[in-house]
Design an enzyme around this catalytic site. Sequence first.
Site, PDB file in Angstrom:
ATOM      1  N   LYS A  63       9.250   3.678   2.341  1.00 37.96           N
ATOM      2  CA  LYS A  63      10.006   2.487   2.722  1.00 37.96           C
ATOM      3  C   LYS A  63      10.150   2.507   4.242  1.00 37.96           C
ATOM      4  O   LYS A  63      11.013   3.196   4.792  1.00 37.96           O
ATOM      5  CB  LYS A  63      11.391   2.453   2.070  1.00 37.96           C
ATOM      6  CG  LYS A  63      11.371   2.275   0.549  1.00 37.96           C
ATOM      7  CD  LYS A  63      11.398   3.574  -0.184  1.00 37.96           C
ATOM      8  CE  LYS A  63      11.525   3.370  -1.689  1.00 37.96           C
ATOM      9  NZ  LYS A  63      11.417   4.641  -2.432  1.00 37.96           N
ATOM     10  N   LYS A 115      18.252   9.827  -0.766  1.00 42.29           N
ATOM     11  CA  LYS A 115      17.399  10.991  -0.525  1.00 42.29           C
ATOM     12  C   LYS A 115      17.735  11.502   0.875  1.00 42.29           C
ATOM     13  O   LYS A 115      16.983  11.318   1.833  1.00 42.29           O
ATOM     14  CB  LYS A 115      15.917  10.619  -0.598  1.00 42.29           C
ATOM     15  CG  LYS A 115      15.476   9.922  -1.915  1.00 42.29           C
ATOM     16  CD  LYS A 115      15.440   8.443  -1.749  1.00 42.29           C
ATOM     17  CE  LYS A 115      14.744   7.703  -2.886  1.00 42.29           C
ATOM     18  NZ  LYS A 115      15.144   7.982  -4.227  1.00 42.29           N
ATOM     19  N   HIS A 155      20.789   6.727  -5.585  1.00 40.47           N
ATOM     20  CA  HIS A 155      19.379   6.537  -5.252  1.00 40.47           C
ATOM     21  C   HIS A 155      19.030   7.190  -3.918  1.00 40.47           C
ATOM     22  O   HIS A 155      17.887   7.143  -3.470  1.00 40.47           O
ATOM     23  CB  HIS A 155      19.059   5.035  -5.195  1.00 40.47           C
ATOM     24  CG  HIS A 155      17.603   4.721  -5.182  1.00 40.47           C
ATOM     25  ND1 HIS A 155      16.917   4.342  -4.051  1.00 40.47           N
ATOM     26  CD2 HIS A 155      16.682   4.735  -6.179  1.00 40.47           C
ATOM     27  CE1 HIS A 155      15.648   4.120  -4.338  1.00 40.47           C
ATOM     28  NE2 HIS A 155      15.484   4.350  -5.625  1.00 40.47           N
ATOM     29  N   ASP A 168       7.587  -4.943  16.402  1.00 40.50           N
ATOM     30  CA  ASP A 168       7.123  -4.986  17.798  1.00 40.50           C
ATOM     31  C   ASP A 168       6.898  -3.597  18.384  1.00 40.50           C
ATOM     32  O   ASP A 168       6.892  -3.429  19.606  1.00 40.50           O
ATOM     33  CB  ASP A 168       8.116  -5.757  18.678  1.00 40.50           C
ATOM     34  CG  ASP A 168       8.127  -7.248  18.373  1.00 40.50           C
ATOM     35  OD1 ASP A 168       7.115  -7.743  17.826  1.00 40.50           O
ATOM     36  OD2 ASP A 168       9.136  -7.919  18.653  1.00 40.50           O
ATOM     37  N   HIS A 206       5.236   5.387  -2.189  1.00 37.49           N
ATOM     38  CA  HIS A 206       6.677   5.358  -2.399  1.00 37.49           C
ATOM     39  C   HIS A 206       7.454   5.196  -1.094  1.00 37.49           C
ATOM     40  O   HIS A 206       8.679   5.216  -1.080  1.00 37.49           O
ATOM     41  CB  HIS A 206       7.072   6.669  -3.097  1.00 37.49           C
ATOM     42  CG  HIS A 206       8.430   6.662  -3.714  1.00 37.49           C
ATOM     43  ND1 HIS A 206       9.433   7.518  -3.317  1.00 37.49           N
ATOM     44  CD2 HIS A 206       8.966   5.905  -4.711  1.00 37.49           C
ATOM     45  CE1 HIS A 206      10.516   7.316  -4.039  1.00 37.49           C
ATOM     46  NE2 HIS A 206      10.265   6.335  -4.892  1.00 37.49           N
ATOM     47  N   ASP A 252      24.285  22.768   8.471  1.00 37.35           N
ATOM     48  CA  ASP A 252      25.137  23.144   9.593  1.00 37.35           C
ATOM     49  C   ASP A 252      25.647  21.899  10.319  1.00 37.35           C
ATOM     50  O   ASP A 252      26.037  20.935   9.686  1.00 37.35           O
ATOM     51  CB  ASP A 252      24.394  24.116  10.509  1.00 37.35           C
ATOM     52  CG  ASP A 252      24.051  25.428   9.783  1.00 37.35           C
ATOM     53  OD1 ASP A 252      24.715  25.714   8.762  1.00 37.35           O
ATOM     54  OD2 ASP A 252      23.131  26.133  10.218  1.00 37.35           O
TER      55      ASP A 252
END
Length: 426
Positions: A116, A296, A294, A121, A114, A301
């Site tokens: 991404k 996450k 979508h 380089d 899952h 603080d």
Amino acid sequence: MSKRQWHAGNRVRLLENGEAFFPRVFEAIRAAEREVLIETFILFEDKVGLQLHAAVCEAARRGVRVDLMVDGFGSPDLSARFIDSMREAGVHLRVFDPGRRVLGQRLNVFRRMHRKIVVVDGRLAFVGGINYSADHLMDFGPEAKQDYAVEITGPVVDEIHRFMLHAVALGGKGHRWFRRRLKVTADVRNEPTGEAEMMFVVRDNRRHTDDIERHYLAAIRTARERIVIANAYFFPGYRLIKELRRAARRGVDVRLILQGEPDMPIVKTAASMLYHHLLHAGVRIYEYCERPLHGKVALTDGLWSTVGSSNLDPLSLSLNLEANVLIRDPAFNAQLYERLEHLMREACKQVQPDDLQEWSGWRLVRSFFVFHFMRWFPAWARWLPRHAPRLVPAHATDLAEAAASPANQASQGQTPVNRAPQTDCA
């Protein structure tokens, strides 16, 4: 992989939605001189996927080593022409656990890849929750997703780069190849570029089974002023719910941004089962109602933040392969808080206790089972099918679907500009 550690001297840039993310990634790929490493859960053959296809093929043709890794469940409908043209250009396309359909149904649901991640380089990295699909762009319409990623330079990129090389090595070439590749890139050592301290954390089914959850718990426990969590699929473990309630009761301003217009109705149903417990402890809940959420991301603080691929649900916390970055940087924390506060103010509905249904005997019984399910799910998950993180060359899979699929329409010139298949828990 070695134990994760904090790295000082990084520069981190928040990228909100596909409008900010895709141009930066494609620009970086076009400017690559030696190597491009990409992992993604979803790659659709729509206008975004075709732009990525063009960018990686062009890079490969001019001699850049390109490794593109997709998940077999998340990216099931790539056409033969799409796959073969990448391979002919020199792109190394691999699939995590492609699986086979049984009576038209995909059964490879558990232990998905899952993550991404992009590394170019060995000097520039992108980490977040944005897939390569048109539903991350505003012009997709009411179902366009709200999401976040970060662009990173600095010493932490060295660790992300090593992790990605190791992931590629699991595609069949083994650790000897990994050591050779690492030796070739050993001259890439990133110097400080900014003020952010950063840590790269992953969740896998071997040595890092609960790392992301543990960092969430530590941040919540040490928070003294505020906690803001924006998470698309919110059905966390028993411990995390308990710590959120404790934080609110000791006076911390705890806010959750959850889906009000979910891409899957069950997402809102599951989260709403927790509303009574959270609201009565003082947690404030906001439902994002403009379009599907979508993201996450989270912050506490004025210092700690996280951005990544991990939802706060059983799939991400106990099954899937995930990757987040943790960030200690007041400036980034303030920017992320400003964007989330804008979301709460302009596009969310705050859930009030009066909005909830009255308690009933059935709701009490259901709540009891929900809480104990969350408490014991991580232990039960160990019995579910395990997928070792191995990659299969794309030409050896049956990813190409029937000619009537949207993917094959694209390969024949009928490009579905604003269509994307629905995929669970993206």
